[in-house]
Design a protein around this motif. Structure first.
Motif, PDB file in Angstrom:
ATOM      1  N   LYS A 151     101.493  74.248 -52.522  1.00 42.61           N
ATOM      2  CA  LYS A 151     101.591  74.065 -51.065  1.00 42.61           C
ATOM      3  C   LYS A 151     102.680  74.901 -50.410  1.00 42.61           C
ATOM      4  O   LYS A 151     102.518  75.375 -49.294  1.00 42.61           O
ATOM      5  CB  LYS A 151     101.846  72.590 -50.749  1.00 42.61           C
ATOM      6  N   TRP A 152     103.809  75.086 -51.102  1.00 40.62           N
ATOM      7  CA  TRP A 152     104.906  75.818 -50.453  1.00 40.62           C
ATOM      8  C   TRP A 152     104.462  77.225 -50.073  1.00 40.62           C
ATOM      9  O   TRP A 152     104.905  77.778 -49.079  1.00 40.62           O
ATOM     10  CB  TRP A 152     106.142  75.884 -51.358  1.00 40.62           C
ATOM     11  N   LYS A 153     103.507  77.765 -50.836  1.00 46.00           N
ATOM     12  CA  LYS A 153     103.042  79.125 -50.562  1.00 46.00           C
ATOM     13  C   LYS A 153     101.740  79.125 -49.764  1.00 46.00           C
ATOM     14  O   LYS A 153     101.588  79.897 -48.826  1.00 46.00           O
ATOM     15  CB  LYS A 153     102.814  79.868 -51.876  1.00 46.00           C
ATOM     16  N   TYR A 154     100.812  78.256 -50.130  1.00 45.22           N
ATOM     17  CA  TYR A 154      99.465  78.339 -49.560  1.00 45.22           C
ATOM     18  C   TYR A 154      99.186  77.305 -48.474  1.00 45.22           C
ATOM     19  O   TYR A 154      98.083  77.268 -47.922  1.00 45.22           O
ATOM     20  CB  TYR A 154      98.424  78.233 -50.671  1.00 45.22           C
ATOM     21  N   HIS A 155     100.135  76.413 -48.207  1.00 42.83           N
ATOM     22  CA  HIS A 155      99.989  75.409 -47.152  1.00 42.83           C
ATOM     23  C   HIS A 155      98.651  74.665 -47.275  1.00 42.83           C
ATOM     24  O   HIS A 155      98.312  74.214 -48.349  1.00 42.83           O
ATOM     25  CB  HIS A 155     100.171  76.062 -45.770  1.00 42.83           C
ATOM     26  N   TYR A 177      95.060  72.896 -50.971  1.00 41.21           N
ATOM     27  CA  TYR A 177      94.149  71.811 -51.376  1.00 41.21           C
ATOM     28  C   TYR A 177      92.845  72.366 -51.939  1.00 41.21           C
ATOM     29  O   TYR A 177      92.215  71.749 -52.773  1.00 41.21           O
ATOM     30  CB  TYR A 177      93.890  70.871 -50.189  1.00 41.21           C
ATOM     31  N   ARG A 178      92.420  73.527 -51.444  1.00 44.06           N
ATOM     32  CA  ARG A 178      91.220  74.151 -52.018  1.00 44.06           C
ATOM     33  C   ARG A 178      91.559  74.786 -53.356  1.00 44.06           C
ATOM     34  O   ARG A 178      90.839  74.631 -54.345  1.00 44.06           O
ATOM     35  CB  ARG A 178      90.678  75.224 -51.062  1.00 44.06           C
ATOM     36  N   TYR A 179      92.666  75.509 -53.404  1.00 41.20           N
ATOM     37  CA  TYR A 179      93.018  76.237 -54.624  1.00 41.20           C
ATOM     38  C   TYR A 179      93.259  75.301 -55.809  1.00 41.20           C
ATOM     39  O   TYR A 179      92.915  75.620 -56.943  1.00 41.20           O
ATOM     40  CB  TYR A 179      94.258  77.102 -54.383  1.00 41.20           C
ATOM     41  N   VAL A 180      93.876  74.149 -55.544  1.00 44.26           N
ATOM     42  CA  VAL A 180      94.192  73.240 -56.650  1.00 44.26           C
ATOM     43  C   VAL A 180      92.913  72.802 -57.374  1.00 44.26           C
ATOM     44  O   VAL A 180      92.876  72.727 -58.596  1.00 44.26           O
ATOM     45  CB  VAL A 180      95.004  72.029 -56.132  1.00 44.26           C
ATOM     46  N   TYR A 181      91.856  72.545 -56.609  1.00 48.55           N
ATOM     47  CA  TYR A 181      90.610  72.111 -57.258  1.00 48.55           C
ATOM     48  C   TYR A 181      89.952  73.265 -58.016  1.00 48.55           C
ATOM     49  O   TYR A 181      89.352  73.061 -59.065  1.00 48.55           O
ATOM     50  CB  TYR A 181      89.655  71.499 -56.232  1.00 48.55           C
ATOM     51  N   ILE A 182      90.079  74.465 -57.490  1.00 41.23           N
ATOM     52  CA  ILE A 182      89.550  75.621 -58.217  1.00 41.23           C
ATOM     53  C   ILE A 182      90.355  75.822 -59.499  1.00 41.23           C
ATOM     54  O   ILE A 182      89.815  76.083 -60.575  1.00 41.23           O
ATOM     55  CB  ILE A 182      89.561  76.883 -57.333  1.00 41.23           C
TER      56      ILE A 182
END
Ligand SMILES: Cc1cc2nc3c(=O)[nH]c(=O)nc-3n(C[C@H](O)[C@H](O)[C@H](O)COP(=O)(O)O)c2cc1C
Length: 139
Positions: free
Chosen positions: A122-126, A130-135
């Motif tokens: 989150k600190w980088k992708y805000h 939430y999308r990236y974590v699931y990927i």
């Protein structure tokens, strides 16, 4: 097996051999799915891709039938390639219930449980974290 044949025959398996998993086999699977592949410029890179190489995913193991490993919940310490004991006991029924009542989860030799530390992404992708974590979890 040739790659093309493997791709064509791939399917989900839900019946497993009753034999225990050997500790070395569990260790290999853990390392192969999320262990450290290389170290470069002071950073560890894992076996799997991760958005921004931030690796938000944590891996836990519910050991049910692993030789030389008491039944219980463990955390995979990636840096040490080691299991950290969290709680001993049989958690098969809880895990099965958490997986919408699927019996295979209480019968499997080991179940992997993935969680995420969202702040790492989150600190980088805000919001898009939430999308990236699931990927990331999928990889
Ligand atoms: C995100 C995701 C969650 C899934 N969850 C389950 C599950 O809880 N139980 C299960 O038996 N299969 C699960 N599957 C497997 C799918 O049911 C399976 O891939 C689908 O039926 C297609 O069959 P195939 O993998 O044999 O081609 C899941 C697959 C994905 C991608």
């Amino acid at each position: 097996m040739p790659l093309l044949e493997a791709l064509k025959n791939r399917k989900s398996v839900r019946h497993f051999a009753p034999e225990p998993l050997r500790l070395m086999e569990l260790s290999f699977i853990l390392w192969a799915c999320t262990g450290i592949r290389k170290e470069e410029n002071g950073f560890d890179f894992r076996m799997v891709p991760s958005a921004g190489a931030l690796y938000p995913i944590e891996t836990y193991v519910a050991a049910n039938n692993v030789t030389s490993l008491p039944k219980g919940l463990y955390h995979y310490n990636i840096k040490l390639n080691a299991l950290e004991e969290l709680k001993l006991g049989d958690f098969g029924d809880d895990i099965s219930r958490s997986a919408l009542g699927q019996d295979m989860c209480s019968e499997a030799a080991a179940v992997f449980i993935w969680t995420a530390v969202f702040q790492r992404a989150k600190w980088k992708y805000h919001q898009r974290a939430y999308r990236y974590v699931y990927i990331d979890a999928g990889t």
